[in-house]
Write a protein that holds these residues in place. Structure first.
Motif, short mmCIF file in Angstrom:
data_model
loop_
_atom_site.label_atom_id
_atom_site.label_comp_id
_atom_site.label_asym_id
_atom_site.label_seq_id
_atom_site.Cartn_x
_atom_site.Cartn_y
_atom_site.Cartn_z
N MET A 125 55.87 45.02 35.74
CA MET A 125 55.06 45.87 36.61
C MET A 125 54.36 45.01 37.66
SD MET A 125 55.79 48.72 35.23
CE MET A 125 54.69 49.82 36.11
N ARG A 126 54.18 45.57 38.83
CA ARG A 126 53.55 44.84 39.94
C ARG A 126 52.06 45.17 39.98
NH1 ARG A 126 56.15 46.18 45.60
NH2 ARG A 126 57.71 44.61 45.05
N SER A 127 51.21 44.13 39.88
CA SER A 127 49.76 44.31 39.90
C SER A 127 49.15 43.55 41.07
CB SER A 127 49.15 43.79 38.59
OG SER A 127 49.55 44.57 37.49
N LEU A 128 47.98 44.00 41.50
CA LEU A 128 47.20 43.25 42.48
C LEU A 128 45.88 42.87 41.82
CD1 LEU A 128 46.88 42.13 45.33
CD2 LEU A 128 45.74 44.26 45.96
N LEU A 129 45.84 41.65 41.31
CA LEU A 129 44.64 41.15 40.66
C LEU A 129 43.86 40.24 41.60
CD1 LEU A 129 45.98 40.35 37.08
CD2 LEU A 129 45.02 42.48 37.98
N SER A 130 44.58 39.43 42.37
CA SER A 130 43.94 38.50 43.31
C SER A 130 44.85 38.32 44.51
CB SER A 130 43.71 37.15 42.64
OG SER A 130 43.30 36.18 43.60
N LEU A 131 44.24 38.12 45.66
CA LEU A 131 45.03 37.84 46.86
C LEU A 131 45.69 36.46 46.79
CD1 LEU A 131 42.69 39.33 49.61
CD2 LEU A 131 44.72 40.36 48.57
N ALA A 132 45.24 35.64 45.86
CA ALA A 132 45.91 34.36 45.64
C ALA A 132 47.26 34.53 44.96
CB ALA A 132 45.02 33.44 44.80
N ASP A 133 47.52 35.71 44.41
CA ASP A 133 48.76 35.96 43.66
C ASP A 133 49.90 36.48 44.54
OD1 ASP A 133 47.37 35.25 41.38
OD2 ASP A 133 46.93 37.32 40.81
N HIS A 178 37.11 40.80 45.68
CA HIS A 178 37.28 42.24 45.96
C HIS A 178 38.49 42.37 46.89
CE1 HIS A 178 36.47 46.36 46.32
NE2 HIS A 178 35.23 46.36 46.77
N PRO A 179 39.70 42.23 46.34
CA PRO A 179 40.89 42.13 47.20
C PRO A 179 41.15 43.33 48.09
CG PRO A 179 41.51 42.32 44.89
CD PRO A 179 40.04 42.08 44.91
N THR A 180 40.95 44.54 47.58
CA THR A 180 41.26 45.70 48.41
C THR A 180 40.23 45.87 49.54
OG1 THR A 180 40.12 47.24 46.91
CG2 THR A 180 42.48 46.87 46.56
N GLN A 181 39.03 45.34 49.36
CA GLN A 181 38.06 45.35 50.45
C GLN A 181 38.56 44.48 51.59
OE1 GLN A 181 34.87 47.03 50.87
NE2 GLN A 181 35.43 46.36 52.93
N ALA A 182 39.08 43.30 51.27
CA ALA A 182 39.60 42.42 52.31
C ALA A 182 40.78 43.05 53.05
CB ALA A 182 40.01 41.07 51.70
N ALA A 224 40.85 49.24 38.28
CA ALA A 224 39.72 48.88 37.40
C ALA A 224 38.68 48.06 38.15
CB ALA A 224 40.22 48.11 36.19
N ARG A 225 37.43 48.41 37.93
CA ARG A 225 36.28 47.62 38.40
C ARG A 225 35.48 47.18 37.19
NH1 ARG A 225 32.06 49.27 43.10
NH2 ARG A 225 33.81 48.38 44.26
N THR A 226 35.30 45.86 37.06
CA THR A 226 34.56 45.33 35.92
C THR A 226 33.28 44.62 36.33
OG1 THR A 226 35.66 43.18 35.90
CG2 THR A 226 36.74 44.99 34.72
N ASN A 227 33.26 44.03 37.52
CA ASN A 227 32.17 43.19 38.00
C ASN A 227 32.02 41.90 37.18
OD1 ASN A 227 31.61 45.73 39.33
ND2 ASN A 227 29.62 44.89 39.88
N ASP A 228 32.95 41.64 36.27
CA ASP A 228 32.95 40.40 35.49
C ASP A 228 34.05 39.49 36.01
OD1 ASP A 228 30.84 41.30 33.87
OD2 ASP A 228 32.22 42.42 32.59
N ASP A 229 34.43 38.48 35.23
CA ASP A 229 35.50 37.61 35.69
C ASP A 229 36.84 38.34 35.55
OD1 ASP A 229 36.35 37.41 33.04
OD2 ASP A 229 35.23 35.56 32.70
N MET A 230 37.93 37.62 35.87
CA MET A 230 39.25 38.25 35.92
C MET A 230 39.88 38.43 34.55
SD MET A 230 40.97 39.23 38.72
CE MET A 230 40.73 38.02 40.02
N ALA A 231 39.26 37.89 33.49
CA ALA A 231 39.90 37.87 32.18
C ALA A 231 40.23 39.27 31.68
CB ALA A 231 39.01 37.15 31.18
N GLU A 232 39.34 40.22 31.90
CA GLU A 232 39.58 41.57 31.40
C GLU A 232 40.79 42.20 32.08
OE1 GLU A 232 37.21 45.74 30.44
OE2 GLU A 232 36.19 44.11 31.47
N LEU A 233 40.88 42.04 33.41
CA LEU A 233 42.02 42.63 34.12
C LEU A 233 43.32 41.96 33.71
CD1 LEU A 233 40.68 43.22 37.73
CD2 LEU A 233 40.56 44.69 35.72
N ARG A 234 43.30 40.65 33.55
CA ARG A 234 44.51 39.95 33.15
C ARG A 234 44.91 40.36 31.73
NH1 ARG A 234 46.11 36.96 37.20
NH2 ARG A 234 44.63 35.87 38.55
N GLY A 235 43.92 40.63 30.88
CA GLY A 235 44.23 41.11 29.54
C GLY A 235 44.89 42.47 29.56
#
Length: 305
Positions: free
Chosen positions: A1-9, A127-131, A98-109
């Protein structure tokens, strides 16, 4: 599946395609139902006006079914693992925003199960979609990002970090981030920028606003307390006040066509004065509209995998 977690990805071509698609969708009142038959979950553990509504509206406008989850609605709060939650939700949903306001670990999980696409709607450091919305706004305004410069003034928060990562993907575009000392972008951001854009990336960070002695194409600020999180220093406001965007500062930095941007919500009288936010150079409200068009572009991209 294709995800957008970070613009670095993602790569340069993907970012450009997402921005261009958001611009096109911005001038398409009745878009094609490209998500017909898809199901989108919207899971927000923190408050949100624009991003939550933008993703709901984006999903519905593109023909998807949308369900919204609050902070206590998933069994994560009772101890279910992230991987198990993601695996189960993959039976019902195609995409989870998903919005967590924490680090990326939850989304990657959540993404680790591979059963559904995950979209980062804001973590503590990005906040990748904001950019993407911001670049869509600038592209709509100027036609091209090549040769343009954005000046960001204020806290080096998730918005600033996402802008830096996005800028690294766009040759010829420049971003100058000016923050109070001690409130710059997270340490890991600039190394990622170098990794993405190499030695020619257009990102600069400084703490000296007076050193910016040229005009720019856009001046951008954000609230000084991200999501209302209190700064450790009780005297933090003193450090930020010299970075307030006033009419005088905007005039000093402006060309004939310079615009003002703000990701909202605005704390009027703190990071920006009313005369700027409501003034003729302000694009904050159109920028907020592009949160929805960027959301549409990202949802389409995820669903096309």
């Amino acid at each position: 599946m294709r995800s957008l977690l970070s613009l670095a990805d993602i790569d340069d071509r993907t970012l450009a395609a997402l921005v261009d698609r958001a611009v096109v969708l911005g001038r398409t009142p009745q878009p094609e139902q490209t998500l017909a038959g898809k199901s989108v979950g919207i899971y927000f553990r923190r408050s949100s006006t624009r991003t939550r509504t933008a993703f709901w509206s984006a999903a519905v406008r593109l023909g998807a079914h949308a369900i919204s989850y609050g902070p206590d609605d998933l069994q994560l709060v009772t101890g279910e693992s992230l991987e198990d939650t993601g695996r189960v939700l993959g039976n019902y949903l195609d995409i989870l925003v998903a919005r967590t306001n924490d680090d990326m670990a939850e989304l990657r999980g959540l993404a680790r199960s591979g059963e559904l696409s995950i979209v980062n709607a804001l973590t503590a450091y990005e906040h990748p979609t904001q950019a993407l919305a911001d670049l869509a706004m600038l592209t709509e305004e100027f036609g091209s990002l090549d040769g343009r410069e954005l000046l960001y003034v204020g806290e080096g928060n998730s918005t600033a970090a996402a802008l830096a990562l996005a800028t690294a993907h766009v040759p010829g575009f420049r971003l100058t981030v000016v923050t109070p000392p001690g409130y710059g972008m997270p340490d890991e951001v600039l190394p990622l920028v170098e990794e993405i854009g190499g030695s020619t990336h257009g990102v600069t960070q400084t703490h000296d606003l007076a050193s910016v002695d040229r005009t720019v194409d856009a001046v951008y600020t954000a609230r000084w307390q991200t999501m209302g999180v209190q700064h450790a220093d009780q005297e933090w406001m003193k450090a930020f006040l010299p970075y307030q965007v006033t009419t005088g500062l905007l005039d000093r930095l402006s060309k004939d066509d310079t615009i003002f941007m703000h990701d909202l919500p605005a704390m009027r009288g703190e990071e920006v004065v009313d005369e700027v936010l409501d003034g003729p150079r302000s694009r904050a409200w159109r920028q907020a509209y592009h949160k929805m068009t960027a959301a549409m572009a990202v949802l389409e991209w995820c669903a096309a995998a």
